[in-house]
Design an enzyme around this catalytic site. Structure first.
Site, short mmCIF file in Angstrom:
data_model
loop_
_atom_site.label_atom_id
_atom_site.label_comp_id
_atom_site.label_asym_id
_atom_site.label_seq_id
_atom_site.Cartn_x
_atom_site.Cartn_y
_atom_site.Cartn_z
N GLU A 164 1.01 -1.07 0.22
CA GLU A 164 0.15 -0.29 0.07
C GLU A 164 1.18 1.52 -0.02
O GLU A 164 1.24 1.77 0.97
CB GLU A 164 -0.88 0.32 1.14
CG GLU A 164 -2.01 -1.32 1.50
CD GLU A 164 -2.84 -0.91 1.88
OE1 GLU A 164 -3.76 -0.94 1.69
OE2 GLU A 164 -3.14 -0.49 3.06
N SER A 210 -6.13 3.57 -3.47
CA SER A 210 -7.63 4.28 -3.95
C SER A 210 -7.89 2.67 -4.97
O SER A 210 -8.24 4.08 -5.99
CB SER A 210 -6.95 5.51 -4.13
OG SER A 210 -6.83 6.46 -3.41
C1 PEP Z 1 -6.18 1.39 2.95
O1 PEP Z 1 -6.54 2.65 4.11
O2 PEP Z 1 -5.87 0.37 3.15
C2 PEP Z 1 -6.96 1.36 1.74
C3 PEP Z 1 -6.43 1.22 0.83
O3 PEP Z 1 -7.84 2.87 1.41
P1 PEP Z 1 -8.26 3.53 0.40
O4 PEP Z 1 -8.69 2.78 -0.81
O5 PEP Z 1 -9.40 4.67 0.57
O6 PEP Z 1 -6.94 4.28 -0.26
#
Ligand code: PEP
Length: 249
Positions: A164, A210
Site C-alpha cells: 500500500e 484508492s
Molecule cells: C487502506 O486504508 O488500506 C486503503 C487502501 O485506503 P483507500 O482504499 O481509501 O485508499
C-alpha cells in the site's frame, strides 16, 4: 497452485450498528465471485455484529491487535480475543498505524509473530511514502518493512502481504498498474531470495491505495497483483464490483 485472489475491506474508524447492518445486507445480497476470498474489517466494537450477520463465505478481520495475550495494557486487544470471537484475520502494519500511532517495524514484527501463534491469518502491510518514492527508495523501504515481518515468520501459509503506497491511500491517486506490478514483482523477488522460491510463488500480494470500481479490473490484470486491500470504497456498494473485478478480466 494458482494463488486465490483476495479482497479485503478496511472500514477504518467508520460505521455504526445501523450503517454496518446496511453494508452487510448489501454484501449478503450481492453476487460475489466464489473464486475470490473476501475479508471485511470493521472497527473492533462491531466485529461481533459483523461476524454474526455477514454471509459465511466472507471472513472478518481485526484492524490491529497487540503482541501480548493479556495483561495490563489498557486499550489494547489481543489476537486471542479476536480468535475467541471467531475472527480469522487481522490487518497489521497499516500505514496509519505506522504514521499516526508510531508503530515501529519491530513492533509490527512482534504483532505478526503473536497473531500467527494465536492462529490468526495476517495481512501484513508495507508501503513507501511519497518522498521515499521520489528519492528512489521504494524498494529499500518496502524490503526493510518486509524483513521486520519475515524475521518472525517461519510458515508463510497464513500471511498475505498488502503493498500500500502511502501516497495512494485515501488520496484518489491510485498507483498505475505498472507501478503496482513493478513493486509486487520486486516483493516476490525479495521473498524468493530471502525466504524460498516456494513461498515467493505461493504468497499473495494485495495492492491497496484508492482502489475503486473503475480501476480494479485493470489492476487485477497484473501478474503479481493477487488482490486488493480497499479502504474508502469498501464502505460503498461498489465494493461488490471490486470483489468481482478479477472475474471481469
Ligand atoms: C487502506 O486504508 O488500506 C486503503 C487502501 O485506503 P483507500 O482504499 O481509501 O485508499
Amino acid at each position: 497452485m494458482p494463488r486465490k485472489f483476495i479482497v479485503g475491506g478496511n472500514f477504518k474508524l467508520n460505521g455504526s450498528q445501523d450503517s454496518l447492518a446496511t453494508l452487510v445486507e448489501g454484501l449478503n445480497k450481492g453476487s460475489l465471485d466464489s473464486n475470490v476470498e473476501i475479508v471485511v474489517s470493521p472497527p473492533f466494537v462491531y466485529l461481533d455484529q459483523v461476524r454474526k450477520s455477514v454471509r459465511k463465505d466472507v471472513a472478518v478481520a481485526g484492524q490491529n491487535c497487540y503482541s501480548k495475550a493479556s495483561g495490563a495494557y489498557t486499550g489494547e486487544v489481543a489476537a486471542e480475543m479476536l480468535k475467541d470471537l471467531g475472527i480469522e484475520w487481522v490487518i497489521l502494519g497499516h500505514s496509519e498505524r505506522r504514521e499516526i500511532f508510531k508503530e515501529t517495524d519491530d513492533e509490527i514484527g512482534q504483532k505478526v509473530a503473536h497473531a500467527l501463534k494465536a492462529g490468526l491469518k495476517v495481512m501484513a502491510c508495507v508501503g513507501e511514502k511519497l518522498e521515499e518514492r521520489e528519492a528512489d527508495k521504494t524498494t529499500e523501504v518496502v524490503f526493510r518493512q518486509l524483513a521486520a515481518v519475515a524475521k518472525h515468520v517461519s510458515d508463510w501459509t497464513n500471511v498475505v502481504i498488502a503493498y500500500e503506497p502511502v501516497w495512494a491511500i485515501g488520496t484518489g491517486k491510485v498507483a498505475t498498474p505498472q507501478q503496482a506490478q513493478e513493486v509486487h514483482k520486486a516483493i516476490r523477488g525479495w521473498l524468493k531470495e530471502k525466504v524460498s522460491a516456494q513461498v515467493a510463488e505461493a504468497t499473495r500480494i494485495m495492492y491497496g491505495g484508492s482502489v475503486n470500481a473503475g480501476n480494479a479490473s485493470t489492476l487485477a490484470k497484473e501478474e503479481d497483483v493477487d488482490g486488493f486491500l480497499v479502504g474508502g470504497a469498501s464502505l460503498k456498494p461498489e465494493f461488490v464490483t471490486i470483489c468481482n473485478a478479477k472475474a471481469k478480466m
